[in-house]
Every structure is written in C-alpha cells, then in structure tokens.
Design a protein around this motif. Structure first.
Motif, mmCIF file in Angstrom:
data_model
loop_
_atom_site.group_PDB
_atom_site.id
_atom_site.type_symbol
_atom_site.label_atom_id
_atom_site.label_comp_id
_atom_site.label_asym_id
_atom_site.label_seq_id
_atom_site.Cartn_x
_atom_site.Cartn_y
_atom_site.Cartn_z
ATOM 1 N N GLY A 191 -92.680 -70.395 69.483
ATOM 2 C CA GLY A 191 -92.190 -71.385 70.334
ATOM 3 C C GLY A 191 -91.987 -72.992 69.983
ATOM 4 N N HIS A 199 -100.481 -77.234 70.254
ATOM 5 C CA HIS A 199 -99.300 -76.954 69.503
ATOM 6 C C HIS A 199 -99.611 -76.890 67.924
ATOM 7 C CE1 HIS A 199 -96.277 -78.129 72.732
ATOM 8 N NE2 HIS A 199 -96.836 -76.980 72.978
ATOM 9 N N LEU A 222 -100.420 -73.369 67.353
ATOM 10 C CA LEU A 222 -99.601 -72.383 67.454
ATOM 11 C C LEU A 222 -98.634 -72.385 66.077
ATOM 12 C CD1 LEU A 222 -97.891 -72.902 70.885
ATOM 13 C CD2 LEU A 222 -99.196 -71.060 70.048
ATOM 14 N N THR A 279 -105.958 -69.418 71.491
ATOM 15 C CA THR A 279 -105.955 -70.193 72.846
ATOM 16 C C THR A 279 -106.451 -71.384 73.070
ATOM 17 O OG1 THR A 279 -107.363 -68.930 74.158
ATOM 18 C CG2 THR A 279 -105.156 -67.701 73.637
ATOM 19 N N LEU A 303 -104.368 -74.531 74.564
ATOM 20 C CA LEU A 303 -103.025 -74.192 75.040
ATOM 21 C C LEU A 303 -103.161 -74.255 76.541
ATOM 22 C CD1 LEU A 303 -101.936 -70.962 72.923
ATOM 23 C CD2 LEU A 303 -101.761 -73.427 72.615
ATOM 24 N N SER A 316 -99.213 -71.736 80.618
ATOM 25 C CA SER A 316 -98.011 -71.283 80.404
ATOM 26 C C SER A 316 -97.872 -70.861 78.862
ATOM 27 C CB SER A 316 -96.888 -72.099 80.570
ATOM 28 O OG SER A 316 -97.007 -73.326 79.802
ATOM 29 N N GLU A 317 -98.551 -71.597 78.071
ATOM 30 C CA GLU A 317 -98.521 -71.360 76.461
ATOM 31 C C GLU A 317 -99.329 -70.155 76.336
ATOM 32 O OE1 GLU A 317 -97.905 -75.862 75.053
ATOM 33 O OE2 GLU A 317 -99.782 -75.082 75.370
#
Length: 242
Positions: free
Chosen positions: A125, A141, A144, A164, A167, A170-171
């Motif tokens: 994403g 982020h 990620l 996670t 996050l 939604s992420e």
C-alpha cells in the motif's frame, strides 16, 4: 517442512532463556508464535535468523543445517525477516530502501530492481509514496516499508515480528489480505500479540512460555486450551511484548 529446530536452547550467564525447543514450519503456511511477556519469543527468533548463536540444539532450513550459518547467508538461502523495531534507513526514500533489498537478489539490473521495488511497495500500500523519505513516514507505515523490503528479496520464509504494531484498523485489514495472498507464495512465521490477527490468519499456532513450548495446534485448539488460557490468553494485553 521448510524449517525445523531440534532441542534448541539458549542460556545467558546461566539463565535459561529457551530450553529444548522442537519446532517445525510447514511450507506455504502461516504459523503464529505467541506467548506472554518474557516467554522467550525474541530469543528464539533471533536464533532462527542468526543474530544469536544457540547454546545447544540445531536449526535446519530446507534440509540444510544452518545452526552456525551467519545471518547474511541465511538471507541468501531464502530467509527474510522484519524486526520488532523498524530497521529502515530513515534518510533514504522508500524506493531506495526497498531497492537495497532487491539488489541482493537481482544485482545491478536497474530495470529488474525498479520493477521489484514497485511491486513490493504496491503490495503493502505504499506504491504512491515511493519517493518519500522513509523517516517522514508514520511508525506504522515504516513497518509496512520494512515488509516491502522483505518481500523484495523473494524469501521462501518470511518472519514478521509484531508487523501490525502502529497500524490503524484499516491498515490491519489490508495487512490481513496481504498475508492471505502471500501464504500461497511463501511460508510465514508471524510473531504477533494482536490475537484477532493471529486467530484469523494462522494455520498453526505455537505458544511459548518460560522459554519452552507450552502448546501447539490450530487456532480453535489453542483458544480452547486451558493451559494457554491460564498462561496467556486470559491475562495478556494486545500490545505487550518480550
């Protein structure tokens, strides 16, 4: 099996952090490793990836004894991992962070590297943020981005340590979808305290407690296990860590 450990143990100045761990990872499965604070998860994973040398026992990766193999050679063999604390290069762009990982596999073939970077960033994403400086990203982020760095090396085993953490909801939903997609391509070892993530994603779960395996089974079996309930599920919060 892609990874097994035989009687794996680690002591620090006489203190036993891990003891007699016999552990197996099946190919193309999502396997979660959970346990209460201080259970020995970080020590165990550090031995798997070569950051710590075992006191005793052995580690086998895809049929090869890697117990004494240094971390960089394990990466070359197909192990990828992310740390509980992000290890991105804060002053480099997202693109260049992922490119560093991709070049280990692809060399200096710029077109191939750029393609691998774009694909990895897109999958987590961050495709539209390729030129942003990594240090300007939120903590979540950056996590990620670190996963994208792991994906760029095309690992046969991807170890994710608290992926996670940081996050948004939604992420996390997007992360779950990513893991489902990846599980058809690679084996995933997930160290995670968000139990909804664990129970939804894991094909198998191993529970560590006091440096030893307390239980192993499916999500339903672990959830119903009285010993696990007493040691972990009934008392642990979602954001605690070793």
């Amino acid at each position: 099996m892609i990874l097994t450990t035989e009687a794996l143990g680690k002591s620090f100045d006489g203190l036993r952090a891990n003891n007699d761990i016999n552990f197996t990872l099946k190919k193309n499965r999502v396997h979660a490793l959970i346990g209460p604070n201080g259970a020995g998860k970080t020590t165990f994973v550090s031995m798997l990836i070569g950051r710590l040398e075992p006191t005793d026992g052995a580690i086998w990766f895809d049929g090869k004894n890697v117990t004494e193999m240094p971390a960089h050679r394990r990466v070359a063999q197909g192990m990828g991992y992310t740390f509980q604390i992000t290890s991105v290069f804060a002053r480099l762009s997202c693109h260049e962070n992922v490119a560093l990982a991709a070049r280990r596999r692809l060399g200096r073939n710029r077109a191939a590297v750029d393609e691998a970077v774009a694909r990895a960033l897109g999958r987590v994403g961050l495709g539209e943020r390729a030129e942003e400086v990594a240090g300007d990203l939120s903590y979540g982020h950056q996590r990620l981005l670190e996963i994208a760095m792991g994906l760029a090396s095309m690992p046969r085993l991807l170890i994710l340590d608290e992926p996670t953490q940081g996050l948004a909801e939604s992420e996390i939903a997007a992360f779950k979808a990513l893991i489902r997609e990846l599980s058809s391509e690679t084996t995933i070892l997930l160290i995670e305290h968000n139990m909804s993530v664990v129970m939804e994603l894991a094909d198998e779960i191993t529970v560590l407690n006091f440096g030893e395996i307390l239980a192993h089974g499916t999500a339903a079996e672990i959830h119903a296990n009285p010993a696990v309930q007493a040691a972990y599920l009934g008392t642990e919060t979602a954001d605690a860590e070793d």
